[in-house]
Write a protein that holds these residues in place. Structure first.
Motif, PDB file in Angstrom:
ATOM      1  N   TRP A 219      12.499  20.639  11.341  1.00 48.81           N
ATOM      2  CA  TRP A 219      13.883  20.570  11.817  1.00 48.81           C
ATOM      3  C   TRP A 219      14.223  19.115  12.096  1.00 48.81           C
ATOM      4  CZ3 TRP A 219      15.268  22.544  17.416  1.00 48.81           C
ATOM      5  CH2 TRP A 219      16.627  22.289  17.693  1.00 48.81           C
ATOM      6  N   GLN A 220      15.233  18.622  11.442  1.00 46.49           N
ATOM      7  CA  GLN A 220      15.753  17.290  11.736  1.00 46.49           C
ATOM      8  C   GLN A 220      16.827  17.488  12.806  1.00 46.49           C
ATOM      9  OE1 GLN A 220      14.486  14.501  10.672  1.00 46.49           O
ATOM     10  NE2 GLN A 220      15.979  13.045  11.372  1.00 46.49           N
ATOM     11  N   ALA A 221      16.436  17.451  14.063  1.00 45.38           N
ATOM     12  CA  ALA A 221      17.351  17.733  15.169  1.00 45.38           C
ATOM     13  C   ALA A 221      18.376  16.605  15.269  1.00 45.38           C
ATOM     14  CB  ALA A 221      16.576  17.880  16.475  1.00 45.38           C
ATOM     15  N   ASP A 222      19.656  16.983  15.156  1.00 49.38           N
ATOM     16  CA  ASP A 222      20.700  15.955  15.169  1.00 49.38           C
ATOM     17  C   ASP A 222      21.928  16.354  15.969  1.00 49.38           C
ATOM     18  OD1 ASP A 222      21.895  17.837  13.547  1.00 49.38           O
ATOM     19  OD2 ASP A 222      22.266  16.468  11.885  1.00 49.38           O
ATOM     20  N   GLU A 223      21.820  17.423  16.765  1.00 54.30           N
ATOM     21  CA  GLU A 223      22.959  17.819  17.596  1.00 54.30           C
ATOM     22  C   GLU A 223      22.483  18.125  19.006  1.00 54.30           C
ATOM     23  OE1 GLU A 223      26.883  20.707  17.618  1.00 54.30           O
ATOM     24  OE2 GLU A 223      25.239  21.200  16.259  1.00 54.30           O
ATOM     25  N   LEU A 224      23.053  17.399  19.959  1.00 57.97           N
ATOM     26  CA  LEU A 224      22.768  17.562  21.382  1.00 57.97           C
ATOM     27  C   LEU A 224      23.990  18.191  22.027  1.00 57.97           C
ATOM     28  CD1 LEU A 224      20.866  16.928  23.784  1.00 57.97           C
ATOM     29  CD2 LEU A 224      21.917  14.666  23.889  1.00 57.97           C
ATOM     30  N   VAL A 225      23.769  19.224  22.849  1.00 59.08           N
ATOM     31  CA  VAL A 225      24.892  19.964  23.420  1.00 59.08           C
ATOM     32  C   VAL A 225      24.717  20.179  24.918  1.00 59.08           C
ATOM     33  CG1 VAL A 225      25.454  21.164  21.253  1.00 59.08           C
ATOM     34  CG2 VAL A 225      23.820  22.193  22.831  1.00 59.08           C
ATOM     35  N   LEU A 226      25.848  20.368  25.591  1.00 55.27           N
ATOM     36  CA  LEU A 226      25.902  20.848  26.970  1.00 55.27           C
ATOM     37  C   LEU A 226      26.422  22.267  26.871  1.00 55.27           C
ATOM     38  CD1 LEU A 226      25.790  20.479  30.075  1.00 55.27           C
ATOM     39  CD2 LEU A 226      28.129  19.569  29.934  1.00 55.27           C
TER      40      LEU A 226
ATOM     41  N   PRO B 263       7.526  11.704  19.898  1.00 57.81           N
ATOM     42  CA  PRO B 263       7.850  10.732  20.941  1.00 57.81           C
ATOM     43  C   PRO B 263       9.357  10.628  21.177  1.00 57.81           C
ATOM     44  CG  PRO B 263       6.166   9.841  19.493  1.00 57.81           C
ATOM     45  CD  PRO B 263       6.652  11.130  18.867  1.00 57.81           C
ATOM     46  N   ALA B 264      10.161  10.755  20.114  1.00 55.47           N
ATOM     47  CA  ALA B 264      11.619  10.680  20.270  1.00 55.47           C
ATOM     48  C   ALA B 264      12.130  11.804  21.172  1.00 55.47           C
ATOM     49  CB  ALA B 264      12.303  10.732  18.908  1.00 55.47           C
ATOM     50  N   LEU B 265      11.567  13.005  21.026  1.00 56.88           N
ATOM     51  CA  LEU B 265      11.967  14.132  21.876  1.00 56.88           C
ATOM     52  C   LEU B 265      11.579  13.868  23.327  1.00 56.88           C
ATOM     53  CD1 LEU B 265      13.045  16.989  22.371  1.00 56.88           C
ATOM     54  CD2 LEU B 265      10.784  17.850  21.695  1.00 56.88           C
ATOM     55  N   LEU B 266      10.372  13.414  23.537  1.00 56.36           N
ATOM     56  CA  LEU B 266       9.921  13.135  24.911  1.00 56.36           C
ATOM     57  C   LEU B 266      10.730  12.001  25.535  1.00 56.36           C
ATOM     58  CD1 LEU B 266       6.075  13.540  24.377  1.00 56.36           C
ATOM     59  CD2 LEU B 266       7.727  15.238  25.228  1.00 56.36           C
ATOM     60  N   ASP B 267      11.074  10.993  24.734  1.00 59.87           N
ATOM     61  CA  ASP B 267      11.910   9.892  25.233  1.00 59.87           C
ATOM     62  C   ASP B 267      13.312  10.380  25.594  1.00 59.87           C
ATOM     63  OD1 ASP B 267       9.782   8.161  24.848  1.00 59.87           O
ATOM     64  OD2 ASP B 267      10.618   7.242  23.032  1.00 59.87           O
ATOM     65  N   LEU B 268      13.878  11.256  24.749  1.00 59.76           N
ATOM     66  CA  LEU B 268      15.208  11.801  25.033  1.00 59.76           C
ATOM     67  C   LEU B 268      15.180  12.612  26.323  1.00 59.76           C
ATOM     68  CD1 LEU B 268      18.154  12.372  24.355  1.00 59.76           C
ATOM     69  CD2 LEU B 268      17.358  14.206  22.828  1.00 59.76           C
ATOM     70  N   ARG B 269      14.167  13.420  26.494  1.00 53.42           N
ATOM     71  CA  ARG B 269      14.030  14.218  27.719  1.00 53.42           C
ATOM     72  C   ARG B 269      13.930  13.290  28.934  1.00 53.42           C
ATOM     73  NH1 ARG B 269      13.469  18.787  31.242  1.00 53.42           N
ATOM     74  NH2 ARG B 269      11.705  18.289  32.547  1.00 53.42           N
ATOM     75  N   ALA B 270      13.110  12.256  28.869  1.00 47.31           N
ATOM     76  CA  ALA B 270      12.948  11.320  29.983  1.00 47.31           C
ATOM     77  C   ALA B 270      14.260  10.608  30.284  1.00 47.31           C
ATOM     78  CB  ALA B 270      11.837  10.314  29.676  1.00 47.31           C
ATOM     79  N   ALA B 271      14.984  10.174  29.248  1.00 50.77           N
ATOM     80  CA  ALA B 271      16.267   9.497  29.449  1.00 50.77           C
ATOM     81  C   ALA B 271      17.276  10.438  30.093  1.00 50.77           C
ATOM     82  CB  ALA B 271      16.798   8.971  28.112  1.00 50.77           C
ATOM     83  N   CYS B 272      17.271  11.677  29.675  1.00 55.67           N
ATOM     84  CA  CYS B 272      18.180  12.672  30.251  1.00 55.67           C
ATOM     85  C   CYS B 272      17.886  12.870  31.736  1.00 55.67           C
ATOM     86  CB  CYS B 272      18.043  13.981  29.486  1.00 55.67           C
ATOM     87  SG  CYS B 272      19.137  15.285  30.058  1.00 55.67           S
ATOM     88  N   MET B 273      16.620  13.072  32.065  1.00 59.60           N
ATOM     89  CA  MET B 273      16.250  13.293  33.472  1.00 59.60           C
ATOM     90  C   MET B 273      16.566  12.059  34.322  1.00 59.60           C
ATOM     91  SD  MET B 273      15.491  16.391  33.266  1.00 59.60           S
ATOM     92  CE  MET B 273      14.934  16.704  34.921  1.00 59.60           C
TER      93      MET B 273
ATOM     94  N   GLN C 178      26.272   9.372  26.609  1.00 59.99           N
ATOM     95  CA  GLN C 178      25.619   8.075  26.794  1.00 59.99           C
ATOM     96  C   GLN C 178      24.116   8.087  26.552  1.00 59.99           C
ATOM     97  OE1 GLN C 178      26.900   6.692  30.661  1.00 59.99           O
ATOM     98  NE2 GLN C 178      29.050   7.007  30.137  1.00 59.99           N
ATOM     99  N   LEU C 179      23.529   9.265  26.362  1.00 64.39           N
ATOM    100  CA  LEU C 179      22.082   9.303  26.143  1.00 64.39           C
ATOM    101  C   LEU C 179      21.719   8.554  24.862  1.00 64.39           C
ATOM    102  CD1 LEU C 179      21.141  12.951  27.139  1.00 64.39           C
ATOM    103  CD2 LEU C 179      20.470  10.838  28.290  1.00 64.39           C
ATOM    104  N   PRO C 180      20.719   7.687  24.954  1.00 69.10           N
ATOM    105  CA  PRO C 180      20.285   6.964  23.756  1.00 69.10           C
ATOM    106  C   PRO C 180      19.441   7.894  22.892  1.00 69.10           C
ATOM    107  CG  PRO C 180      18.923   6.361  25.616  1.00 69.10           C
ATOM    108  CD  PRO C 180      19.966   7.315  26.129  1.00 69.10           C
ATOM    109  N   ALA C 181      19.989   8.333  21.770  1.00 73.74           N
ATOM    110  CA  ALA C 181      19.249   9.282  20.940  1.00 73.74           C
ATOM    111  C   ALA C 181      19.633   9.134  19.484  1.00 73.74           C
ATOM    112  CB  ALA C 181      19.533  10.709  21.417  1.00 73.74           C
ATOM    113  N   ARG C 182      18.658   9.372  18.648  1.00 70.23           N
ATOM    114  CA  ARG C 182      18.837   9.375  17.201  1.00 70.23           C
ATOM    115  C   ARG C 182      18.310  10.718  16.686  1.00 70.23           C
ATOM    116  NH1 ARG C 182      20.792   4.913  15.769  1.00 70.23           N
ATOM    117  NH2 ARG C 182      20.228   2.876  16.550  1.00 70.23           N
ATOM    118  N   PRO C 183      18.674  11.092  15.456  1.00 73.64           N
ATOM    119  CA  PRO C 183      18.096  12.313  14.891  1.00 73.64           C
ATOM    120  C   PRO C 183      16.573  12.233  14.942  1.00 73.64           C
ATOM    121  CG  PRO C 183      19.778  11.435  13.430  1.00 73.64           C
ATOM    122  CD  PRO C 183      19.549  10.410  14.507  1.00 73.64           C
TER     123      PRO C 183
END
Length: 172
Positions: A146-153, A96-106, A65-70
């Motif tokens: 790096w075009q980061a496009d994979e999020l994992v647990l 900013p996209a990385l920092l936003d993803l981190r904030a949304a995750c937390m 459910q995390l709102p994220a794009r590459p």
């Protein structure tokens, strides 16, 4: 049964593609210390620590459910955590996209009552390259885009030191 089976050690991470992994591995040759195996290279988004297995479904739901794009990430130098003796690939400017993803995750973790117990106050996005390392002697690092496009647990297997991806999501 081992307690690790019931309380896996978990983290969320951005997982590099093969080309990025190879470029990061090339940086390792410029560093002293014990190299991290290339298949273990990643950027930790949130370290969750040991968690009851009963939390896994909720943690997998958060991943989905995390709102994220590459997102483009540009590693342009190596740095060092003195206290931990780690050399790592660093970003001069985290996106900013990385920092936003981190904030949304937390935020999502906190909303579910799953916030990490030992989370650091400050997020330092990095990829650990070598352990038992002195500060980098060289600064001759070709930038890595790096075009980061994979999020994992991921589960960190204490017995072997290996990582096991429990859930993965392509960012689109």
């Amino acid at each position: 049964m081992s307690p690790d089976i019931h309380s896996p050690r978990l983290f969320y991470a951005l997982w590099p593609d093969a080309a990025t992994r190879a470029a990061l591995a090339a940086w390792q040759a410029l560093l002293d210390g014990k190299p991290v195996r290339p298949e273990k290279l990643h950027l930790t988004l949130a370290f969750l620590g040991q968690r009851p297995a009963s939390e896994l479904p909720a943690l997998q739901d958060i991943l989905e459910q995390l709102p994220a794009r590459p997102m483009p990430l540009l590693f342009d130098h190596a740095s060092h955590f003195t206290q931990l003796a780690l050399a790592w690939a660093a970003l001069a400017q985290p996106s900013p996209a990385l920092l936003d993803l981190r904030a949304a995750c937390m935020h999502a973790l906190a909303q579910q009552g799953l916030a990490p117990r030992f989370e650091h106050d400050r997020f330092t996005p990095h990829v650990t390259l070598t352990r038992q390392a002195p500060p980098p002697a060289s600064q001759d690092f070709a930038p890595i885009a790096w075009q980061a496009d994979e999020l994992v647990l991921v589960e960190s297997l204490k017995s072997s030191g290996d990582y096991r991806i429990l859930a993965s999501r392509k960012l689109t």
